[in-house]
Structures are given as structure tokens and as C-alpha cells.
Design an enzyme around this catalytic site. Structure first.
Site, mmCIF file in Angstrom:
data_model
loop_
_atom_site.group_PDB
_atom_site.id
_atom_site.type_symbol
_atom_site.label_atom_id
_atom_site.label_comp_id
_atom_site.label_asym_id
_atom_site.label_seq_id
_atom_site.Cartn_x
_atom_site.Cartn_y
_atom_site.Cartn_z
ATOM 1 C CE LYS A 201 -3.720 2.201 2.565
ATOM 2 N NZ LYS A 201 -4.712 1.998 3.627
ATOM 3 C CE LYS A 255 -6.162 1.598 -0.414
ATOM 4 N NZ LYS A 255 -6.654 1.488 0.922
HETATM 5 C C1 PBG Z 1 -7.406 3.179 5.458
HETATM 6 C C2 PBG Z 1 -7.791 2.966 4.053
HETATM 7 C C3 PBG Z 1 -7.630 3.900 3.023
HETATM 8 C C4 PBG Z 1 -8.236 3.339 1.906
HETATM 9 C C5 PBG Z 1 -8.734 2.074 2.252
HETATM 10 N N1 PBG Z 1 -8.434 1.857 3.603
HETATM 11 C C6 PBG Z 1 -7.095 5.274 3.019
HETATM 12 C C7 PBG Z 1 -5.807 5.589 3.604
HETATM 13 O O1 PBG Z 1 -4.916 4.755 3.779
HETATM 14 O O2 PBG Z 1 -5.640 6.774 3.925
HETATM 15 C C8 PBG Z 1 -8.326 4.037 0.578
HETATM 16 C C9 PBG Z 1 -9.327 3.534 -0.364
HETATM 17 C C10 PBG Z 1 -9.649 4.463 -1.472
HETATM 18 O O3 PBG Z 1 -9.030 5.535 -1.649
HETATM 19 O O4 PBG Z 1 -10.558 4.121 -2.229
HETATM 20 N N2 PBG Z 1 -6.580 2.304 6.077
#
Ligand code: PBG
Length: 329
Positions: A201, A255
Site C-alpha cells: 500500500k 493499492k
Molecule cells: C485506510 C484505508 C484507506 C483506503 C482504504 N483503507 C485510506 C488511507 O490509507 O488513507 C483508501 C481507499 C480508497 O481511496 O478508495 N486504512
């Protein structure tokens, strides 16, 4: 690789007719490739529009059936639940994450009671929807603590599993949490609960609309660079995945999606395990807004979604999942 020469070989021959194009297609999409994220909100009888995400809504529990019925009808295998948490219950420790009456717990119970195993439920494990500072873990002098955060994540995972969650999805990027969560789940009798690790991520600007959707946007100070990955790196992604597989992840997520197709391919080629891609909120809104403005046409959606399959993804988390049947027609 070259198997002939012009004019003997004309690649346009097989592209001439639709039947032939369909015959030689290398990748395809079906509803089974999708996971639908659903935003939850307190209250009753509400399907609330989200300003930053066209055609995406927040649902109160009593309205969830609208979207779950539709997902099941369309054969979407799994939904992912995300809560819009009332500011009043947020604090520095994110304790609402462990409240067995929180939105996510109520939604899991509602869905499992009503739909049994007709559809899978996946839940994020991270504290950001619950913390007053919007970070995914506990803060000390602006730094997100690792081991102290994991202790809470273990309890959050156990709670979700007890409620009936099928797939625990740690999205917090703490080191070592997959192993600790797996161990705790097994110890408490949840051996069959799966773990989908957000192994790769990136600290990304594409999460903006999501933070608005879960109500953490105005709260977040700074960024998440001391735990989410640096987008300059790809070898590091393989190290993250290797560790999470060792620790017991059943599947891994990459992601955001489109800017990281190379990473999806790299992970798939190096580890023969299920790899999921998350087409995140910023990608979604960018595309949807451009279509609404008439800059590009609707087919751009399928073009983007197919790119994940071509890159090697097994499934895609996408805010388009609930409309995939119409898009495919
Ligand atoms: C939080 C989380 C995020 C997303 C999914 N879980 C945002 C972040 O890490 O700030 C983002 C999903 C999206 O942007 O569609 N742990």
C-alpha cells in the site's frame, strides 16, 4: 517470437470482425472479478450522496439491502465495509474500533443474518476511521507506533471475526501484524477466517475522496509516509509480500491500482498467490468526473478495469462493481 512476415502475416485479419476479436481475446472481465466497497453511516432510512465520489453513497444499516441485493443478483463475490464514523466518538486511541456496537459490527451481523453465506464480507483492519487524528495507528510525537498499534489491531480483527467477518483485511501497513493477527485468530477458533493483506500500500494522493467518504479528511494532519510505501520503490513491494505470505496472508492487495500495474505484475510473477488490485477513490473520481464532463466516454471504465486483469490481478476492488453488469452489456 515473430512468427511470420508481412504480407503473409496480417495481424489485422483477426481483428476484422467482432466474432474473431472475441475468439482471440486474452483477458476478460466478469462480475466474479469484483469486490464492492460499501460506506456505512449511522441513522435510519438514508442513502447519502458523497460529494467527492459521483454515484457512490453512504448507507444506513436498514438501507443496506438495496446494495447487497443488487450485489448478490449481479454475482459479486464479496463486499468490503467502511464506516463513516461520527466525530463525537473519535479519539486519539481509536477506541470505537473495539466497540462491539460500532457500525461495522452492526453491518456484519445484519448481512450475515439476512444473507448467510450468499456473499463474502471483508473488513478493513486499521484505526483511521476511528482516530481523531486520522492516522491508522497510535501516535507518539507525530510518529505512528508499530507494536502498540498491532495490539489494538489484533482485538479489532478478533471482534470482526466474532461478528462473522469472512475476510480480515489489515490496511494499516504496520510491520508484523499479519503473523500476530493470524496467531490470535487461530487461538480463538477462527482458523477459517481469511486474511487479505494490504501488503503493498503506497502513500498516495489518490485516497483523497475515500478520506472524505469516511470522514477523516479534515482531521488528517501530515501524511502517512512513515508507514505506507514510497511510490519510488518496487523491490520493497516484493519484500512486503514475501513477509506477509510467510506470516500467513491468504491473498495480497496492491493499492492504488492503475499507477501500480507494474507492481501487480511483479508480485504475480514472483509469488503464485491471489493478488487483488484496489482501484481507489481518486482513480474512481478522476475517471467518473471526466466521463461526466464528456472528456472521455464510458468505455474508458472497462479499459481501465481490464488493465488490472492484464497485469495479473485475480480480482479488483472497485466502486464500479455495483454497475459492472451494465458496463459489460
Ligand atoms: C485506510 C484505508 C484507506 C483506503 C482504504 N483503507 C485510506 C488511507 O490509507 O488513507 C483508501 C481507499 C480508497 O481511496 O478508495 N486504512
Amino acid at each position: 517470437m515473430i512468427t511470420g512476415n508481412y504480407p503473409n502475416l496480417r495481424l489485422r485479419r483477426s481483428r476484422k470482425n467482432d466474432w474473431s476479436r472475441r475468439l482471440i481475446q486474452e483477458n476478460n472481465l466478469s462480475s466474479c472479478d469484483f469486490i464492492l466497497p460499501i460506506f456505512l453511516i449511522d441513522g435510519k432510512n438514508t442513502k447519502q450522496a458523497i460529494k467527492t465520489m459521483p454515484d457512490v453513497y453512504r448507507y444506513t444499516i436498514d438501507k443496506l439491502s438495496i446494495i447487497i441485493d443488487k450485489s448478490i443478483k449481479n454475482k459479486i463475490p464479496m463486499v468490503a465495509l467502511f464506516p463513516y464514523t461520527n466525530k463525537k466518538v473519535k479519539n486519539d486511541l481509536g477506541t470505537e474500533a473495539l466497540n462491539e456496537n460500532n457500525l461495522v459490527c452492526k453491518a456484519i451481523q445484519y448481512i450475515k443474518k439476512r444473507y448467510k453465506n450468499e456473499i463474502g464480507i471483508m473488513c478493513d483492519v486499521a484505526l483511521d476511521p476511528y482516530t481523531s487524528h486520522g492516522q491508522d495507528g497510535l501516535l507518539k510525537s507525530g510518529y505512528v507506533l508499530n507494536d502498540e498499534t498491532i495490539k489494538i489491531l489484533i482485538n479489532q480483527s478478533l471482534l470482526q471475526a466474532e461478528m462473522g467477518c469472512d475476510v480480515i483485511a489489515p490496511s494499516d501497513m504496520m510491520d508484523g501484524r499479519i503473523g500476530k493477527i493470524r496467531k490470535a485468530l487461530d487461538k480463538e477458533g477462527h482458523q477459517m477466517v481469511q486474511i487479505l493483506s494490504y501488503a503493498v500500500k503506497y502513500a498516495s494522493s489518490f485516497y483523497g475522496p475515500f478520506r472524505d467518504a469516511v470522514g477523516s479528511k479534515g482531521l488528517l494532519k501530515g501524511n502517512k509516509k512513515n508507514y505506507q510505501m514510497d511510490y519510488r520503490n518496487s523491490n520493497e513491494a516484493l519484500r512486503e509480500v514475501a513477509l506477509d505470505i510467510k506470516e500467513g496472508a491468504d491473498m495480497v492487495m496492491v493499492k492504488p491500482g492503475m499507477p501500480y500495474l507494474d507492481i501487480i505484475r511483479l508480485v504475480k510473477d514472483n509469488f503464485k498467490i491471489p493478488v487483488f488490485a484496489y482501484q481507489v477513490s481518486g482513480e474512481y473520481s478522476l475517471l467518473s468526473n471526466s466521463i461526466k464532463k464528456g472528456l472521455i466516454d464510458n468505455n474508458a471504465i472497462l479499459e481501465c478495469l481490464i488493465s488490472f486483469k492484464r497485469a495479473g490481478a485475480n480480482a479488483i476492488v472497485s466502486y464500479y462493481a455495483d454497475r459492472i453488469d451494465t458496463l459489460l452489456k
